[in-house]
Design a protein around this motif. Structure first.
Motif, PDB file in Angstrom:
ATOM      1  N   THR A  91       0.578  -1.441  -0.547  1.00 39.97           N
ATOM      2  CA  THR A  91       0.125   0.155   0.133  1.00 39.97           C
ATOM      3  C   THR A  91       0.992   1.392  -0.108  1.00 39.97           C
ATOM      4  OG1 THR A  91      -1.622  -0.622   1.009  1.00 39.97           O
ATOM      5  CG2 THR A  91      -1.511   1.383   1.106  1.00 39.97           C
ATOM      6  N   ALA A  92       0.818   2.293  -0.647  1.00 37.65           N
ATOM      7  CA  ALA A  92       1.705   3.183  -1.156  1.00 37.65           C
ATOM      8  C   ALA A  92       0.661   4.681  -0.512  1.00 37.65           C
ATOM      9  CB  ALA A  92       2.099   3.318  -2.311  1.00 37.65           C
ATOM     10  N   GLU A  93      -0.706   4.267  -0.760  1.00 40.50           N
ATOM     11  CA  GLU A  93      -1.111   6.009  -0.076  1.00 40.50           C
ATOM     12  C   GLU A  93      -2.870   5.163   0.607  1.00 40.50           C
ATOM     13  OE1 GLU A  93      -3.394   9.430  -2.259  1.00 40.50           O
ATOM     14  OE2 GLU A  93      -2.608   7.813  -3.400  1.00 40.50           O
ATOM     15  N   ILE A  94      -2.686   5.889   1.753  1.00 40.64           N
ATOM     16  CA  ILE A  94      -4.346   5.705   2.361  1.00 40.64           C
ATOM     17  C   ILE A  94      -4.897   6.736   2.134  1.00 40.64           C
ATOM     18  CG2 ILE A  94      -4.838   5.561   4.862  1.00 40.64           C
ATOM     19  CD1 ILE A  94      -2.004   4.737   5.637  1.00 40.64           C
ATOM     20  N   VAL A 133     -10.167  -4.881   5.544  1.00 47.22           N
ATOM     21  CA  VAL A 133      -8.656  -4.252   4.589  1.00 47.22           C
ATOM     22  C   VAL A 133      -8.189  -5.438   3.808  1.00 47.22           C
ATOM     23  CG1 VAL A 133      -6.120  -3.013   4.927  1.00 47.22           C
ATOM     24  CG2 VAL A 133      -8.137  -1.600   6.392  1.00 47.22           C
ATOM     25  N   GLU A 134      -8.308  -5.770   3.873  1.00 47.17           N
ATOM     26  CA  GLU A 134      -7.559  -7.903   3.625  1.00 47.17           C
ATOM     27  C   GLU A 134      -8.176  -8.284   2.104  1.00 47.17           C
ATOM     28  OE1 GLU A 134      -5.790 -11.536   5.231  1.00 47.17           O
ATOM     29  OE2 GLU A 134      -8.104 -11.428   5.835  1.00 47.17           O
ATOM     30  N   ARG A 135      -9.738  -7.736   2.362  1.00 43.03           N
ATOM     31  CA  ARG A 135     -10.378  -7.571   1.577  1.00 43.03           C
ATOM     32  C   ARG A 135     -10.692  -6.838  -0.104  1.00 43.03           C
ATOM     33  NH1 ARG A 135     -14.179  -8.888   5.247  1.00 43.03           N
ATOM     34  NH2 ARG A 135     -15.304  -7.118   4.602  1.00 43.03           N
ATOM     35  N   GLY A 136      -9.800  -5.320   0.843  1.00 44.43           N
ATOM     36  CA  GLY A 136     -10.135  -4.303  -0.428  1.00 44.43           C
ATOM     37  C   GLY A 136     -10.492  -2.786  -0.450  1.00 44.43           C
ATOM     38  N   GLU A 137     -11.391  -3.594   0.838  1.00 48.11           N
ATOM     39  CA  GLU A 137     -12.932  -2.260   0.895  1.00 48.11           C
ATOM     40  C   GLU A 137     -12.237  -1.399   1.517  1.00 48.11           C
ATOM     41  OE1 GLU A 137     -15.742  -4.112   3.477  1.00 48.11           O
ATOM     42  OE2 GLU A 137     -15.505  -6.042   2.276  1.00 48.11           O
ATOM     43  N   PHE A 138     -10.994  -1.082   2.526  1.00 46.43           N
ATOM     44  CA  PHE A 138     -10.445   0.377   2.503  1.00 46.43           C
ATOM     45  C   PHE A 138      -9.656  -0.359   2.391  1.00 46.43           C
ATOM     46  CE2 PHE A 138     -14.731  -0.721   5.299  1.00 46.43           C
ATOM     47  CZ  PHE A 138     -15.103   0.012   4.935  1.00 46.43           C
ATOM     48  N   ASP A 139      -8.583   0.969   2.597  1.00 43.58           N
ATOM     49  CA  ASP A 139      -6.583   1.395   2.875  1.00 43.58           C
ATOM     50  C   ASP A 139      -6.666   0.586   3.959  1.00 43.58           C
ATOM     51  OD1 ASP A 139      -6.637   2.096  -0.004  1.00 43.58           O
ATOM     52  OD2 ASP A 139      -6.937   3.975   0.783  1.00 43.58           O
ATOM     53  N   ALA A 140      -6.411   1.421   5.308  1.00 41.48           N
ATOM     54  CA  ALA A 140      -6.592   1.005   6.563  1.00 41.48           C
ATOM     55  C   ALA A 140      -6.949   0.359   7.550  1.00 41.48           C
ATOM     56  CB  ALA A 140      -5.234   1.887   7.309  1.00 41.48           C
ATOM     57  N   VAL A 146      -2.951  -7.943  18.102  1.00 41.00           N
ATOM     58  CA  VAL A 146      -3.054  -8.838  17.864  1.00 41.00           C
ATOM     59  C   VAL A 146      -4.011  -9.681  16.664  1.00 41.00           C
ATOM     60  CG1 VAL A 146      -5.207  -9.207  18.915  1.00 41.00           C
ATOM     61  CG2 VAL A 146      -3.577 -11.137  19.178  1.00 41.00           C
ATOM     62  N   ALA A 147      -4.025  -8.695  15.608  1.00 37.06           N
ATOM     63  CA  ALA A 147      -4.983  -8.500  14.536  1.00 37.06           C
ATOM     64  C   ALA A 147      -3.809  -8.785  13.745  1.00 37.06           C
ATOM     65  CB  ALA A 147      -5.770  -7.088  14.168  1.00 37.06           C
ATOM     66  N   VAL A 148      -2.291  -8.164  13.780  1.00 35.88           N
ATOM     67  CA  VAL A 148      -1.792  -8.706  12.852  1.00 35.88           C
ATOM     68  C   VAL A 148      -1.684  -9.869  12.784  1.00 35.88           C
ATOM     69  CG1 VAL A 148       0.707  -8.886  14.027  1.00 35.88           C
ATOM     70  CG2 VAL A 148       0.603  -7.641  11.428  1.00 35.88           C
ATOM     71  N   ASN A 149      -1.976 -11.198  13.585  1.00 36.57           N
ATOM     72  CA  ASN A 149      -1.671 -12.750  13.717  1.00 36.57           C
ATOM     73  C   ASN A 149      -1.984 -13.346  12.820  1.00 36.57           C
ATOM     74  OD1 ASN A 149       0.889 -12.027  14.956  1.00 36.57           O
ATOM     75  ND2 ASN A 149      -0.430 -11.828  17.304  1.00 36.57           N
ATOM     76  N   HIS A 150      -3.140 -11.960  12.184  1.00 34.87           N
ATOM     77  CA  HIS A 150      -4.637 -13.316  11.719  1.00 34.87           C
ATOM     78  C   HIS A 150      -5.205 -12.711  10.889  1.00 34.87           C
ATOM     79  CE1 HIS A 150      -6.236 -15.092  15.169  1.00 34.87           C
ATOM     80  NE2 HIS A 150      -5.884 -13.915  16.645  1.00 34.87           N
ATOM     81  N   TYR A 151      -4.685 -12.030  10.378  1.00 32.73           N
ATOM     82  CA  TYR A 151      -5.385 -11.127   8.140  1.00 32.73           C
ATOM     83  C   TYR A 151      -3.574 -10.854   7.616  1.00 32.73           C
ATOM     84  CZ  TYR A 151      -8.725 -10.343  11.406  1.00 32.73           C
ATOM     85  OH  TYR A 151     -10.880 -11.006  11.534  1.00 32.73           O
ATOM     86  N   GLU A 152      -3.260 -11.022   6.642  1.00 33.61           N
ATOM     87  CA  GLU A 152      -2.400 -10.798   5.394  1.00 33.61           C
ATOM     88  C   GLU A 152      -2.107  -9.351   5.772  1.00 33.61           C
ATOM     89  OE1 GLU A 152      -0.592 -13.484   4.285  1.00 33.61           O
ATOM     90  OE2 GLU A 152      -1.574 -15.186   5.746  1.00 33.61           O
ATOM     91  N   LEU A 153      -1.828  -8.741   6.417  1.00 30.59           N
ATOM     92  CA  LEU A 153      -1.772  -7.038   6.149  1.00 30.59           C
ATOM     93  C   LEU A 153      -0.228  -7.396   6.873  1.00 30.59           C
ATOM     94  CD1 LEU A 153      -5.288  -6.061   7.524  1.00 30.59           C
ATOM     95  CD2 LEU A 153      -4.493  -6.299   5.523  1.00 30.59           C
ATOM     96  N   ASP A 154       0.258  -6.253   6.912  1.00 29.63           N
ATOM     97  CA  ASP A 154       1.545  -5.346   6.847  1.00 29.63           C
ATOM     98  C   ASP A 154       1.686  -4.040   8.502  1.00 29.63           C
ATOM     99  OD1 ASP A 154       2.929  -6.976   6.074  1.00 29.63           O
ATOM    100  OD2 ASP A 154       3.228  -5.658   4.229  1.00 29.63           O
ATOM    101  N   GLU A 155       2.547  -3.652   9.152  1.00 32.95           N
ATOM    102  CA  GLU A 155       2.363  -2.223  10.486  1.00 32.95           C
ATOM    103  C   GLU A 155       2.537  -1.442   9.837  1.00 32.95           C
ATOM    104  OE1 GLU A 155       4.259  -4.475  13.703  1.00 32.95           O
ATOM    105  OE2 GLU A 155       2.818  -5.216  13.755  1.00 32.95           O
TER     106      GLU A 155
END
Length: 296
Positions: A91-94, A133-140, A146-155
């Protein structure tokens, strides 16, 4: 191993709180569903948020505690609130950021300073925001760490918060049964439905003050369908097994149309409660002796 329903989905602060209790965690979509799982016998316990130091009491929890069959709290835990901002890899822009309204309120200043012009969008939970966000509906998403352990997302950012000492308290609920033993550092909770008359709240608080009982929480909630009538949620230091607490609850019962006991359990901070139990025990012994004709 006991099963613990908690306000999910996976990746919420309630999951982080529930992890502090031994058991198998079962995520459910709402606070009422978590409590319903206990009432139906589907799980032994439910872990739900009760209050936040920034946003106050959690109305959904207060309301569900008075409905249907009784449940009681047997433990509590308190989490320091620190949020993570999660984004899809690359993600480059929020332009949009999503979360539960309580979470958005607690990072409003950070968003304004760090992401000016971004659009904030409310979701049903912090984890639901991460999933969106993982589905692409929002940017952030503003989430629990703990959520970072359950979703394919970056901090994108961590340790985010406007108020440095924000905390959330959670209750562990179960069906009525044997109460936790007194520890000397306990909390007792009740909800009182009062007649609609002048001074009734003052009467309740006076009963506590006369017995030297420390009030730690007071919330009012409207009775559904009755404009201008309220229930009062009362937290005090002490355990119902203590003479002064038992005596005070009996007094509250006399002043109320309905009273529901919500539990006596150890406080999360383990700070000893100021007690005057010796005086109440001595006074009760004197009255008993007078009744028997042994004392004048």
């Amino acid at each position: 191993m006991p099963r613990i329903a908690y306000f999910g989905p996976q990746g919420t602060f309630t999951e982080q709180a529930a992890l502090r209790f031994p058991g198998e965690l079962v995520p459910v979509e709402t606070i009422p569903l978590a409590v319903a799982a206990v009432r139906k016998g589907e799980t032994e316990f439910a872990c739900v948020p009760i209050e936040n130091s920034v946003e106050g009491a959690v109305p959904a929890t207060l309301d569900v505690l008075i409905r249907d069959e009784p449940v009681v709290a047997v433990a509590e835990t308190v989490l320091d609130v620190r949020f993570s901002i999660l984004v899809r890899p690359g993600t480059a822009e929020i332009k949009t950021i999503a979360s539960h309204p309580h979470a958005l309120a607690q990072v409003r200043e950070w968003i304004a300073a760090s992401l000016p012009g971004v659009t904030s969008i409310a979701t049903s939970s912090t984890a639901a925001a991460a999933a969106a966000v993982e589905r692409g509906e929002f940017d952030a998403a503003v989430t629990a760490p703990v959520a970072v352990n359950h979703y394919e997302l970056d901090e994108y950012a961590t340790d985010v918060l406007d108020v440095a000492d924000a905390r959330t308290r959670f209750l562990l609920l179960t069906r009525p049964g044997a109460l936790p033993e007194p520890t000397g550092a306990d909390r007792t909770s009740v909800v009182v439905t009062t007649p609609n008359r002048v001074g009734v709240l003052s009467e309740l608080l006076t009963e506590l003050a006369l017995r030297g009982i420390n009030l730690t929480g007071l919330e009012s909630r409207p009775q559904k369908g009755k404009l201008g009538t309220y229930r009062f949620y009362i937290d005090v230091e002490g355990h119902i097994a203590e003479p002064r607490i038992g005596d005070a609850l009996a007094a509250l019962h006399r002043h109320s149309r309905e009273i529901r006991f919500l539990g006596s359990f150890p406080k999360a901070d383990h700070e000893p409660s100021e007690a005057h139990n010796a005086e109440f025990t001595a006074a009760a012994a004197w009255v008993d002796a007078v009744r028997k004709g042994e004392r004048g």
